[in-house]
Design a protein around this motif. Structure first.
Motif, PDB file in Angstrom:
ATOM      1  N   ALA A  91       0.838  -1.199   0.000  1.00  0.00           N
ATOM      2  CA  ALA A  91       0.000   0.000   0.000  1.00  0.00           C
ATOM      3  C   ALA A  91       0.874   1.251   0.000  1.00  0.00           C
ATOM      4  N   ARG A  92       0.561   2.180  -0.887  1.00  0.00           N
ATOM      5  CA  ARG A  92       1.280   3.458  -0.980  1.00  0.00           C
ATOM      6  C   ARG A  92       0.242   4.574  -0.896  1.00  0.00           C
ATOM      7  N   TRP A  93       0.413   5.476   0.081  1.00  0.00           N
ATOM      8  CA  TRP A  93      -0.514   6.580   0.306  1.00  0.00           C
ATOM      9  C   TRP A  93       0.121   7.875  -0.186  1.00  0.00           C
ATOM     10  N   PRO A 114      -0.691  -5.322  -7.186  1.00  0.00           N
ATOM     11  CA  PRO A 114      -1.383  -6.578  -7.480  1.00  0.00           C
ATOM     12  C   PRO A 114      -0.821  -7.713  -6.628  1.00  0.00           C
ATOM     13  N   ASP A 115      -1.485  -8.854  -6.676  1.00  0.00           N
ATOM     14  CA  ASP A 115      -1.031 -10.059  -5.966  1.00  0.00           C
ATOM     15  C   ASP A 115      -0.972  -9.869  -4.452  1.00  0.00           C
ATOM     16  N   LEU A 168      -8.022  -6.753  -6.761  1.00  0.00           N
ATOM     17  CA  LEU A 168      -8.361  -7.978  -7.486  1.00  0.00           C
ATOM     18  C   LEU A 168      -7.727  -8.045  -8.869  1.00  0.00           C
ATOM     19  N   GLY A 169      -7.135  -6.934  -9.318  1.00  0.00           N
ATOM     20  CA  GLY A 169      -6.591  -6.889 -10.672  1.00  0.00           C
ATOM     21  C   GLY A 169      -5.167  -7.389 -10.770  1.00  0.00           C
ATOM     22  N   ASP A 170      -4.663  -7.450 -12.013  1.00  0.00           N
ATOM     23  CA  ASP A 170      -3.289  -7.887 -12.241  1.00  0.00           C
ATOM     24  C   ASP A 170      -2.342  -6.709 -12.436  1.00  0.00           C
ATOM     25  N   SER A 171      -2.848  -5.495 -12.164  1.00  0.00           N
ATOM     26  CA  SER A 171      -2.008  -4.289 -12.160  1.00  0.00           C
ATOM     27  C   SER A 171      -2.397  -3.457 -10.943  1.00  0.00           C
ATOM     28  N   ALA A 172      -1.655  -2.386 -10.699  1.00  0.00           N
ATOM     29  CA  ALA A 172      -1.915  -1.556  -9.527  1.00  0.00           C
ATOM     30  C   ALA A 172      -3.345  -1.005  -9.559  1.00  0.00           C
ATOM     31  N   CYS A 173      -3.938  -0.893  -8.396  1.00  0.00           N
ATOM     32  CA  CYS A 173      -5.263  -0.293  -8.230  1.00  0.00           C
ATOM     33  C   CYS A 173      -5.061   1.064  -7.557  1.00  0.00           C
ATOM     34  N   ARG A 174      -5.565   2.128  -8.191  1.00  0.00           N
ATOM     35  CA  ARG A 174      -5.431   3.479  -7.633  1.00  0.00           C
ATOM     36  C   ARG A 174      -6.807   3.983  -7.221  1.00  0.00           C
ATOM     37  N   VAL A 175      -6.878   4.485  -5.968  1.00  0.00           N
ATOM     38  CA  VAL A 175      -8.146   4.892  -5.376  1.00  0.00           C
ATOM     39  C   VAL A 175      -7.998   6.289  -4.786  1.00  0.00           C
ATOM     40  N   PHE A 176      -8.917   7.193  -5.169  1.00  0.00           N
ATOM     41  CA  PHE A 176      -9.011   8.496  -4.502  1.00  0.00           C
ATOM     42  C   PHE A 176      -9.764   8.260  -3.201  1.00  0.00           C
ATOM     43  N   TRP A 177      -9.220   8.774  -2.100  1.00  0.00           N
ATOM     44  CA  TRP A 177      -9.733   8.471  -0.761  1.00  0.00           C
ATOM     45  C   TRP A 177      -9.935   9.776  -0.010  1.00  0.00           C
ATOM     46  N   ALA A 178     -11.124   9.954   0.595  1.00  0.00           N
ATOM     47  CA  ALA A 178     -11.406  11.118   1.437  1.00  0.00           C
ATOM     48  C   ALA A 178     -11.877  10.643   2.799  1.00  0.00           C
TER      49      ALA A 178
END
Length: 185
Positions: A91-93, A114-115, A168-178
């Motif tokens: 995890a990277r914030w 991923p993974d 769940l993907g095979d690449s990085a998942c990026r999420v905007f978080w508030a």
């Protein structure tokens, strides 16, 4: 901030979380009468009472005081953002907000590798959370419910519920978080 504004801030936060004056009293031992007087601006809390009220509301005491610091506007340019890397889960914030001005929101871009062998878990707290998937596929468990979010999907919920996230993907998942109220990682 004057004592009336200060008291209104405490009351609004208490009510938004569904707590009664008696709930605060039983949780941290500050009398309901004293909390009521603080909320109406009739008295100011001691540092100890302020700390205990903040504990009951699950916020940092500085959030209740909200002393203005620095400029009214904080600009964070791409490339100048602080990043934190979690010890597990990949995890990277990326921190999008600074403490100036005395912000009430925390905004991040969370990147999950991923993974993932186990989910990223966030402990319940007071307030609200909002997540928007920028790219990837995210499984999110909020309380007992499981959701799968894809690019463009958003979810908003009370932060008092247990939270688990898994890429769940095979690449990085990026999420905007508030997060409201402001948190520290």
């Amino acid at each position: 901030m004057n004592s009336v504004e200060f008291g209104k801030r405490i009351k609004a936060l208490r009510l938004s979380q569904g707590y009664t004056l008696k709930d605060i009293e039983s949780s941290v031992g500050v009398s309901a009468t004293h909390v009521s007087e603080i909320e109406r601006g009739k008295t100011s809390p001691t540092v100890g009472a302020l700390s205990r009220i903040a504990e009951a509301l699950q916020v940092n005491p500085s959030f209740l005081v909200d002393l203005p610091v620095g400029d009214d506007v904080s600009l964070t340019r791409e490339g100048d953002r602080d990043c934190l890397v979690g010890p597990r889960h990949g995890a990277r914030w990326e921190i999008l907000t600074r403490e100036n001005p005395a912000a009430e929101l925390s905004l991040f871009v969370l990147e999950l590798e991923p993974d993932m062998s186990e989910p990223l878990v966030r402990t319940p707290r007071s307030g609200d959370k909002f997540l928007h998937v920028i790219e990837g596929v995210l499984q999110i468990d909020v309380g007992d419910d499981t959701y799968v979010l894809r690019r463009g999907d958003s979810i908003h919920f009370k932060a008092s519920q247990p939270l688990k996230m898994l890429n769940l993907g095979d690449s990085a998942c990026r999420v905007f978080w508030a997060d409201w109220p402001r948190i520290t990682l």
